[in-house]
Structure formats: C-alpha cells, structure tokens
Write a protein that holds these residues in place. Structure first.
Motif, short mmCIF file in Angstrom:
data_model
loop_
_atom_site.label_atom_id
_atom_site.label_comp_id
_atom_site.label_asym_id
_atom_site.label_seq_id
_atom_site.Cartn_x
_atom_site.Cartn_y
_atom_site.Cartn_z
N MET A 138 4.68 25.13 -0.42
CA MET A 138 4.99 24.04 0.19
C MET A 138 5.15 23.34 0.97
N ALA A 140 3.47 22.37 5.46
CA ALA A 140 2.04 22.37 5.35
C ALA A 140 1.06 22.89 5.79
N GLU A 208 -8.34 18.11 -0.48
CA GLU A 208 -8.50 17.24 -0.64
C GLU A 208 -9.78 16.48 0.30
N TRP A 222 -6.28 14.01 -3.88
CA TRP A 222 -5.80 14.87 -3.79
C TRP A 222 -5.92 16.04 -5.15
N TYR A 239 -3.66 13.19 -7.18
CA TYR A 239 -2.69 12.39 -6.58
C TYR A 239 -3.02 11.85 -5.62
N ASP A 241 -0.78 11.31 -2.28
CA ASP A 241 -1.38 11.94 -1.31
C ASP A 241 -0.95 13.12 -0.54
N GLU A 242 -0.64 14.05 -0.75
CA GLU A 242 0.07 15.52 -0.32
C GLU A 242 0.89 16.21 -0.77
N GLU A 243 1.85 15.62 -0.26
CA GLU A 243 3.11 16.25 -1.07
C GLU A 243 3.48 15.77 -2.47
N ALA A 244 3.03 14.88 -3.00
CA ALA A 244 2.98 15.10 -5.10
C ALA A 244 2.12 15.84 -5.45
N ARG A 246 1.20 19.37 -4.22
CA ARG A 246 2.13 19.97 -3.43
C ARG A 246 3.34 19.97 -4.56
N GLU A 247 4.20 19.41 -4.75
CA GLU A 247 5.55 18.88 -5.96
C GLU A 247 4.56 19.69 -7.35
#
Length: 256
Positions: A138, A140, A208, A222, A239, A241-244, A246-247
């Motif tokens: 999770m 960065a 990416e 992503w 996805y 964005d990166e956050e979505a 990784r989640e």
C-alpha cells in the motif's frame, strides 16, 4: 524451423485459436496476416525453473506486398506434472499468448519469470510478516525516473488495455475518448509480489501505462495483473488512479 507439412494458413489458424489473447491483436495486424504467403518460426528465448517454464517463439511472415510481419508467442505453464507415461501426474497445461510487439512480449515474460516467481510469498513468517508486506504493497513507490515516451500506435495500445480489463469499476467512456488522442506512451512496472491467498500461491503485478496526449497533457491507466482467482488463471484489472489499483490488490489478499 517451420513444419514443412503445414501451410501458412494452417499455421496461422492454429496460432490464433490457441492464444488466450488473440483478440488483443490490432485489426490491422490481423488483416495483414490474411495476406501471408510463407512463414518461419524459431525459439527466441526460454526460462525453466522448478515452478515455471516459459518460452518465447518468433513467427515471421512474408506478406503479399513483399513486407514482413513478426508475431511473438509466449508459451508458459507451471513445472508441476509429468510427461512420463508411467507417472500418475498429468502434464501441466500450457498457456499461449500472442503479441505483435517484442517489447510487449518481453513485458509479459518478465511478469511470469520475474515478478510472479522470484519474490517471497506472503505468510512465510506468520501474520506479522503478512502485515509488513501489506504495508509495502500500500506504500507509495519511490520517485520514478523521467518518462521516455515512445510514439507507437499509443491510442490503440490504450484501447487494448481497457478492453482486456475484467473489473466493472474501471475507467469509463470518458477516459476511453480522452485516450483516443494519445500519440505516445510509456509502461512502468511499479510493483510485483507473490503471496498466499486462501492457501494458494498468487502473483500480483502493477503497471502504469502513461500516455502523452495531443494537447501536451499526460494521463495514466493503472493495470493490475494477478492470479488470485478461484482457478488460478491470470486476471487483468484496470483503474484510473494508483490508489484504487493498490486498494484492489490489497483486498484480493484477504488480509485484515
């Protein structure tokens, strides 16, 4: 070497039918292959270990207009099973993938022989180790190197990435329209890890796909590739964005 008893038409039909991702080939490539007059095949590279075997074949076709076109075939499978007829173990199934770009084939091969098999698994040192690795997953990533964009049919590359996504919460039609103006792109492997999911080994890789648009702006897709599926097959999710992304990877590990 090519099979002297197999016509180019038969060879192509066999190649396309057995490839898991033949629908990803650009329409223009498929149209050109329809004019192939002759072909030659050779082993380009291979990787064999106790858990994985992988081979990359180069198939070159002579087209009716005198030009040549190359397809790269990735053949892979686990090393479990046996080809000995006296053994009760059946041969492990082989999977075939086709690419019209050598770089895409190399990226797919790295996904198999590097990220999925050369890294430690979750659960080796108990729940504390699982939590530590989840924290890494999770976290960065370090600051990336400057991107080196390559103009290489990037709008079609974006279309193929979006088309192979199996998740329903991915980028919508607005993103697809925006990416039609992409004229260059850059692919980076951001994360790769092997873990245990419900008692089975599963691999996770995050890519990416960065795109340079005609107006000078940049945007990214992503892509998560993993084998945390009931039958262990490869699954692709995309996805915005990166956050979505990784989640999504974290949720697949079933770690609380």
């Amino acid at each position: 070497m090519s099979d002297p008893y197999e016509t180019t038409e038969q060879h192509l039909d066999r190649l396309l039918r057995r490839a898991l991702n033949s629908f990803d080939l650009p329409d223009r490539t498929v149209e050109q292959l329809g004019t192939a007059l002759a072909h030659s095949s050779s082993l380009h590279s291979s990787h064999h270990s106790s858990v994985l075997h992988r081979e990359t074949f180069r198939h070159t076709y002579l087209l009716a207009d005198g030009s040549a076109l190359t397809l790269w075939e990735l053949v892979h499978g686990t090393s479990r099973g046996s080809t000995d007829p006296r053994s009760r173990l059946r041969p492990a199934p082989q999977h075939h993938e086709l690419y019209d770009d050598e770089g895409d084939a190399q990226l797919a091969a790295a996904r198999l022989s590097g990220s999925f098999s050369d890294v430690p698994a979750f659960g080796e040192d108990g729940s504390q180790a699982d939590l530590e690795i989840l924290t890494v997953l999770m976290a960065a990533p370090p600051a990336p190197l400057p991107r080196m964009y390559a103009p290489d049919n990037s709008a079609d590359h974006a279309r193929r990435v979006l088309r192979r996504a199996e998740n329903r919460d991915g980028p919508g039609e607005g993103t697809a329209r925006l990416l039609r103006t992409a004229f260059a792109h850059h692919i980076t492997q951001v994360f790769g890890r092997q873990c245990r999911v419900e008692g089975r080994d599963a691999g996770f890789t995050l890519y990416e796909h960065a795109f340079l648009l005609l107006d000078g702006s940049e945007t990214s897709l992503w892509e998560v590739e993993h084998t945390a599926t009931p039958d262990g097959r490869h699954m692709c999710e995309v996805y915005g964005d990166e956050e979505a992304a990784r989640e999504a990877m974290a949720s697949r590990t079933r770690i609380c």
